[in-house]
Design an enzyme around this catalytic site. Structure first.
Site, PDB file in Angstrom:
ATOM      1  N   HIS B 154     -26.912   9.339  44.738  1.00  0.00           N
ATOM      2  CA  HIS B 154     -27.366   9.132  46.118  1.00  0.00           C
ATOM      3  C   HIS B 154     -27.658  10.485  46.742  1.00  0.00           C
ATOM      4  CE1 HIS B 154     -26.699   4.850  46.369  1.00  0.00           C
ATOM      5  NE2 HIS B 154     -25.504   4.993  45.810  1.00  0.00           N
ATOM      6  N   CYS B 196     -32.678   9.184  46.607  1.00  0.00           N
ATOM      7  CA  CYS B 196     -33.518   9.015  47.800  1.00  0.00           C
ATOM      8  C   CYS B 196     -33.907  10.405  48.310  1.00  0.00           C
ATOM      9  CB  CYS B 196     -32.739   8.260  48.892  1.00  0.00           C
ATOM     10  SG  CYS B 196     -32.250   6.615  48.377  1.00  0.00           S
TER      11      CYS B 196
END
Lengths: 535, 402
Positions: B154, B196
């Site tokens: 992440h 991301c």
């Protein structure tokens, strides 16, 4: 007690106790680094190493069409060559002068005898026995001076070219019977190419010069034949002298040996061919092309089991199984080879055993593979192959001049790297102002600086052995300082982090005190106003 | 007419100039001789299963293409294979068809669990380990090493999350790479990040010879590819899925597939985010960078004949029958170490005939590439000559017609 006084005293108490706690816990110990010395050293240029060459010739023997013009041209050309071949850190100091060779060399055809006679006659001119012995002692301890003597001879019985004896720093050029001056000058030019014999292209690793060499006997298919080898005898006989020479003068090289079995070959890449042998009979042989070599032999899997902190250079003696014997490497020109090197890994020599019953590779069987390894070791040390016009004693794997150049090149490289490392470290430390700098780092940096300074002063005193080992120590200290585990930005807090840590502790204490104080001040001011109005 | 003629003469002049200068189609000057891979899965918790599948997929790919385990540092932040929720204990899949168990017996994990943290990651890159850290946990690279750094987990704007509790920023990674550059611990780096807003993580790079691929721009998410109902979680991310589609077609030893081709095989429509490929002060022409320069482990080899060295105190018989070309006694026309070829009159050995090809033994540029460059140069020159001839021919025809 007056509330205001209580508040003030409490505030004072918190500040007096809290400030020292905050200061002591937040202050980072930073050892005082010798920044000025470091910066001065990093920006200073390396001292130049001067190579002294004495070019000697006997005017009576020298064969040229016009001696005077040749000699004057020689002096000019020699200066040109010295500029052409000089490196950044090397300068040549060349002196040419005539000598009288007392012996008649014209009928000699043994280069070793000629070398010996030259050494004796040239040394007797100046040195006594004691001084000779002192020099020998120095040589044995690895000390050396880059002083070379080049003697021009005209020997009809020997080929033209440069003769490089195995030991010592005397080189002689046979100009032959020709009187062609351009040819003579070309030969002298080729002599200077010896001083550019070091290259980083073939070097095994640029990180360090200390190596561990792992000799591996790789038996592709041990079914029916368990191989063994007389490694110790072969090593002591063939490679030990060279490695000892390197250990005395250059670096620490250790070794071990191992036997591994069942090495896979990608069978689809091995080609079967036929050829006619010396007896005019058809023989089958197997070959792998150079382009598929990198995939055919799984070098990555052939690691030795040695555990060492030094880089491991592998020399693998590969014995193909009976199914793929004999095995060669084909080049595009259809020449067969049986050895290759893999940069960063090591060298491989293919040993085809004719007799399928062989179980022991004795010292004689290992002679040729060890020759191959010796050649490969030269390449991995960064020593180029000699110019084609140079005659050398084949019993000496690394010649003194080559080893001198290796040491000098490495010395300067170490100095440059050490200075660069120190500068990088200084920049890094500057970027992390809250990083702790333990005494350890300061000591290593100080030692590195001392090492560099010692090395440079030894260079000025022309003690290159000590200069080299000082530079080695300097770079070692640099690396210890640079790679110190305490240099990690994640371990240290910036200023805002410090406040962030202590605010939850001090704010609950200070907030009621400050608000109370403010209340007291505002009530005091109100009282004052009331009094004014009353008046 | 005059203007056209002037133009054609100017064009001719330019062409002639180009003919005399060699055309350099490639500027490869690297000393690359070994490959390393650092593969990091920085997430923990069962629902981040796809991240470990991503990491293990790349791990198996680089292993298949030739990088040995000794040159791979694998960091997995959690143990999904033995997680109580895993209904396939000891197995990890990256596809709902369960074709391949990524967590077989052949997986060597170097950093596991809580060892996967920012400090250890940066220590790995910078080489600043405590003295007791074993060799298998160190990045033992040198100036000839190409390093593939693959990070998945992440992330956000210029940060990557580790263990759901700390972050590494783009500046930290950039500084770590710079320190590697200062100590010559890499030749080239391929940095692949799958999180991301991945592309922001290499926005601060300032060291040379780094290529970076990210799967999503600032403000974009990186999406998973598909869900596996039997496992109960997403099993792979889109970027990795389509990467594998491409990389699985590459065979070990491939010397044609470029990095650009790999990058172009993934479209924004497929992965539902905007990928980016960026080169930072790359010495070589970026179009010449091959996938195998990072994913595989192709060792350059240099074959050479031996010089005519012998050994001192050799008690061998001088007339031993050791044929220097090998023991097979094959009658070769060009016998390299045959003494008859020497011009010697004496014991000293002349290096003329036995000198290995100086170019070959001193160069580590693959011979094939050098020849390809020369061939391309020749084709270019021939093309230019034909063009000049055609220009002259048509200008003459033009004159005749007018």
């Amino acid at each position: 007690m007056n509330t205001t006084l209580k508040v003030l005293l409490s505030l004072l108490f918190v500040i007096l106790c809290g400030s020292p706690i905050w200061y002591h816990t937040m202050t980072v110990h930073q050892a005082k680094l010798p920044t000025n010395k470091l910066l001065n050293l990093s920006s200073s240029a390396n001292p130049k190493i001067s190579i002294q060459i004495k070019l000697l010739y006997d005017e009576e023997i020298l064969k040229t069409s016009n001696k005077e013009s040749f000699l004057s041209q020689l002096k000019k050309e020699v200066k040109k060559y010295s500029k052409e071949f000089q490196e950044d850190f090397l300068t040549f100091q060349i002196k040419t002068h005539p000598i009288k060779l007392q012996k008649d060399y014209n009928n000699m055809d043994d280069p070793k005898k000629i070398t010996k006679l030259l050494q004796e006659s040239l040394s007797f001119q100046k040195e006594k026995e004691k001084e000779k012995e002192k020099e020998k002692e120095k040589e044995n301890q690895g000390m050396f001076e880059p002083k070379y003597t080049l003697v021009l001879l005209n020997l009809p019985k020997l080929s033209e070219g440069i003769y490089l004896p195995p030991t010592g720093r005397l080189v002689w050029i046979n100009l032959g019977e020709s009187t062609n001056e351009n040819k003579h000058l070309n030969n002298i030019k080729n002599f200077f190419s010896i001083f550019t014999c070091i290259t980083n292209t073939t070097k095994f690793t640029t990180q360090t010069d200390d190596l561990h060499i792992s000799f591996i006997l790789l038996n592709q298919d041990p079914r029916g034949r368990v191989l063994n080898w007389e490694f110790e005898k072969a090593f002591n006989n063939y490679l030990q002298p060279t490695i000892e020479k390197l250990n005395t003068r250059f670096s620490e090289i250790t070794h071990d040996s191992e036997m591994i079995a069942y090495a896979d070959l990608e069978q689809s890449r091995v080609h079967k061919s036929e050829a006619i042998n010396q007896n005019n009979e058809k023989e089958v042989y197997y070959s792998i092309s150079k382009n598929t070599l990198r995939r055919v032999i799984q070098i990555g899997e052939w690691s030795s089991s040695i555990a060492t902190n030094k880089p491991v250079l592998r020399f693998i003696l590969f014995v193909p199984g009976k199914r793929f014997t004999p095995l060669f490497i084909n080049r595009s020109s259809k020449k067969n080879r049986d050895a290759f090197i893999v940069p960063g890994i090591g060298g491989i020599s293919i040993n085809n055993l004719n007799n399928s019953e062989t179980q022991l590779l004795n010292k004689n069987d290992l002679r040729r593979p060890f020759l191959v390894f010796a050649n490969q070791m030269r390449l991995f040390l960064g020593i180029k192959n000699l110019n084609k016009f140079i005659y050398y004693d084949p019993s000496n794997i690394i010649h003194d001049i080559e080893l001198d150049m290796l040491i000098l090149n490495t010395l300067i490289k170490n100095l440059n790297e050490a200075k660069h490392s120190l500068l990088s470290l200084h920049t890094l430390i500057k970027e992390l102002p809250y990083m702790e700098i333990p005494e350890e780092i300061r000591i290593h940096i100080q030692n590195a600086i001392n090492g560099i300074q010692d090395s440079e002063s030894y260079i000025n005193k022309k003690n290159y052995k000590s200069a080299y080992f000082s530079s080695k120590r300097a770079i070692d200290d640099c690396n210890r300082a640079f790679f110190n585990p305490s240099i990690s930005s994640q371990l240290y807090f910036e200023m805002q982090n410090r406040f962030a840590i202590y605010i939850p502790i001090f704010l609950p204490m200070l907030a009621p005190l400050i608000t109370k104080l403010l209340k007291q001040i505002s009530s005091f001011l109100k009282k004052k106003k009331k009094k004014k109005f009353q008046f | 007419m005059m203007k056209k003629q002037n133009f054609s003469y100017i064009f001719l002049f330019c062409v002639l100039i180009n003919l005399f200068f060699p055309v350099c189609l490639s500027t490869r000057t690297s000393t690359h001789n070994n490959n390393w891979a650092v593969i990091v899965c920085s997430s923990r918790f069962w629902f981040n299963y796809r991240h470990v599948a991503n990491a293990l997929s790349f791990y198996h790919t680089v292993k298949r293409l030739g990088i040995p385990d000794s040159n791979i540092i694998l960091m997995l932040a959690d143990d999904w294979a033995c997680n109580a929720r895993n209904c396939f204990p000891g197995k990890i899949f990256n596809n709902k068809d369960h074709n391949l168990n990524l967590y077989g017996t052949n997986v060597e994990i170097d950093y596991r669990g809580y060892e996967v943290n920012v400090e250890n990651f940066l220590r790995l890159l910078t080489g600043r380990h405590e003295p007791d850290v074993p060799r298998n946990k160190r990045l033992l690279t040198d100036s000839g090493s190409n390093i593939l750094v693959y990070l998945t987990g992440h992330g956000g704007n210029e940060f990557l999350k580790f263990q759901d509790s700390e972050e590494v920023s783009s500046k930290d990674i950039a500084d770590a790479f710079e320190q590697m550059y200062q100590k010559k611990r890499y030749n080239e780096i391929l940095f692949i990040i799958e999180t991301c807003q991945a592309n922001t993580l290499f926005s601060k790079f300032y060291s040379p010879n780094i290529a970076a691929i990210g799967c999503s721009e600032l403000g974009e998410n990186s999406y998973s590819h598909h869900f596996d109902s039997s496992i109960g979680v997403q099993v792979i991310d889109s970027f990795t899925y389509f990467s594998l589609n491409f990389l699985n077609n590459i065979k070990p030893g491939d010397s044609h597939t470029t990095l650009e081709k790999y990058f172009n095989s993934m479209t924004p429509k497929q992965i539902r985010s905007q990928p980016r490929l960026e080169f930072f002060q790359f010495q070589r022409n970026p179009r010449d960078v091959l996938v195998s320069d990072f994913f595989g482990s192709i060792h350059e080899v240099v074959s050479h004949p031996i010089n005519n060295y012998t050994f001192k105190n050799d008690n061998d018989n001088d007339n031993d029958n050791d044929n220097d070309n090998g023991n097979a006694n094959i009658n070769e026309k060009e016998n390299v170490n045959n003494n008859d070829n020497f011009q010697l009159k004496n014991q000293f050995q002349h290096t003329e005939k036995t000198q290995p090809n100086m170019e070959q033994s001193n160069q580590f540029q693959p011979r094939v590439e050098d020849e390809a460059i020369e061939l391309s140069d020749n084709y270019f020159r021939i093309g230019m000559i034909i063009l000049i001839f055609l220009i002259f021919f048509f200008s003459i025809i033009e004159k005749i017609l007018t």
